[in-house]
Design an enzyme around this catalytic site. Structure first.
Site, PDB file in Angstrom:
ATOM      1  N   ASP A 209       0.845  -1.196   0.000  1.00  0.00           N
ATOM      2  CA  ASP A 209       0.000   0.000   0.000  1.00  0.00           C
ATOM      3  C   ASP A 209       0.880   1.247   0.000  1.00  0.00           C
ATOM      4  O   ASP A 209       2.043   1.200   0.422  1.00  0.00           O
ATOM      5  CB  ASP A 209      -0.894   0.024   1.246  1.00  0.00           C
ATOM      6  CG  ASP A 209      -1.872  -1.145   1.257  1.00  0.00           C
ATOM      7  OD1 ASP A 209      -2.147  -1.691   0.176  1.00  0.00           O
ATOM      8  OD2 ASP A 209      -2.335  -1.494   2.353  1.00  0.00           O
TER       9      ASP A 209
HETATM   10  N1  URA Z   1      -1.285  -5.896   3.991  1.00  0.00           N
HETATM   11  C1  URA Z   1      -1.787  -4.641   3.916  1.00  0.00           C
HETATM   12  O1  URA Z   1      -2.851  -4.349   4.459  1.00  0.00           O
HETATM   13  N2  URA Z   1      -1.079  -3.720   3.227  1.00  0.00           N
HETATM   14  C2  URA Z   1       0.102  -3.982   2.637  1.00  0.00           C
HETATM   15  O2  URA Z   1       0.696  -3.075   2.042  1.00  0.00           O
HETATM   16  C3  URA Z   1       0.613  -5.275   2.727  1.00  0.00           C
HETATM   17  C4  URA Z   1      -0.094  -6.227   3.403  1.00  0.00           C
END
Ligand code: URA
Length: 237
Positions: free
Chosen positions: A103
């Site tokens: 993310d």
């Molecule tokens: N899980 C999440 O919620 N975000 C990420 O970036 C990676 C794993």
């Protein structure tokens, strides 16, 4: 470098295909037919033709990046900076892409490569390549969080998750979590499902690859040959 390694590193042929082409007289080294793909060549100076095509030495690249917050795991985005912009401009033309997504607000270990086949294998849901994350959360983790995650959770939207392992910190305001898959916002949704919320999230390993503590946020380095071999071994490539 062996001829078959040269051809596979440049994305031209697998070792098997190279062997077959060599036996058919389709590999020419400096003007001579070469039938033994174990023979060594010098990639920078020798002239190698494979099936009538001159092969230039542009091997796959494998890069470890410590992703900072605010960058999108993509090659382009209309609104936000993307992780490939953190590389040298000379690398921008090498078609590197992130192997998997983090993310925008997640930090830590990212693999960037132009080896589509290895990337595909590493991300395949059937391979269960383990990813480990360190996180902090808004509330103390409930007492049965480890058990709930280890049993494999079904989220409200019906998404069924594989069992995962949670290692809380002593104060239970965070910890580490190991996943064998990589679904959209997975950890955030998992914490939401147990009445909690992620505050910070950082990936610390991806299969056999561990984040290099020498890399500051936004810094990167090439993987070593050993690290690339370990990734290949993890997916039987
Ligand atoms: N899980 C999440 O919620 N975000 C990420 O970036 C990676 C794993």
């Amino acid at each position: 470098m062996r001829i078959d390694k040269f051809l596979s590193e440049n994305g031209i042929a697998s070792r098997k295909e190279a062997g077959r082409a060599a036996r058919a007289g389709q590999i020419i080294v400096n003007g001579k037919v070469e039938k033994d793909t174990a023979k060594h060549i010098s990639p920078e100076t020798d002239e190698i033709y494979y099936m009538g095509q001159l092969i230039t030495h542009t091997p796959f690249l494998y890069i470890m990046l410590n992703k900072p917050e605010g960058y999108v795991s993509a090659t382009e985005d209309g609104h936000f900076p993307v992780v490939v912009e953190l590389l040298d401009t000379a690398l921008q033309s090498r078609h590197l892409f992130p192997c998997g997504r983090l993310d925008k607000d997640t930090t830590g270990l990212m693999l960037l490569t132009n080896d589509g086949q290895l990337s595909h294998l590493l991300l395949s849901p059937r391979r269960h390549v383990e990813k480990r994350y360190r996180f902090t959360c808004a509330e103390p983790l409930r007492a049965d969080a480890e058990q709930i995650f280890s049993e494999g959770l079904t989220l409200k939207d019906g998404d069924v998750l594989l069992p995962s392992t949670l290692y809380p910190t002593p104060d239970r305001m965070g910890g580490e979590i190991c996943l064998k898959e990589g679904k959209y916002h997975q950890i955030k949704r998992m914490l939401g499902a147990i009445g909690n919320r992620i505050v910070t999230l950082e990936r610390i390993s991806f299969g056999p690859l561990s984040a290099d503590p020498a890399l500051g946020r936004g810094q990167w380095r090439y993987l070593t040959d050993e690290e690339v071999s370990a990734l290949r071994q993890a997916v039987d490539a």
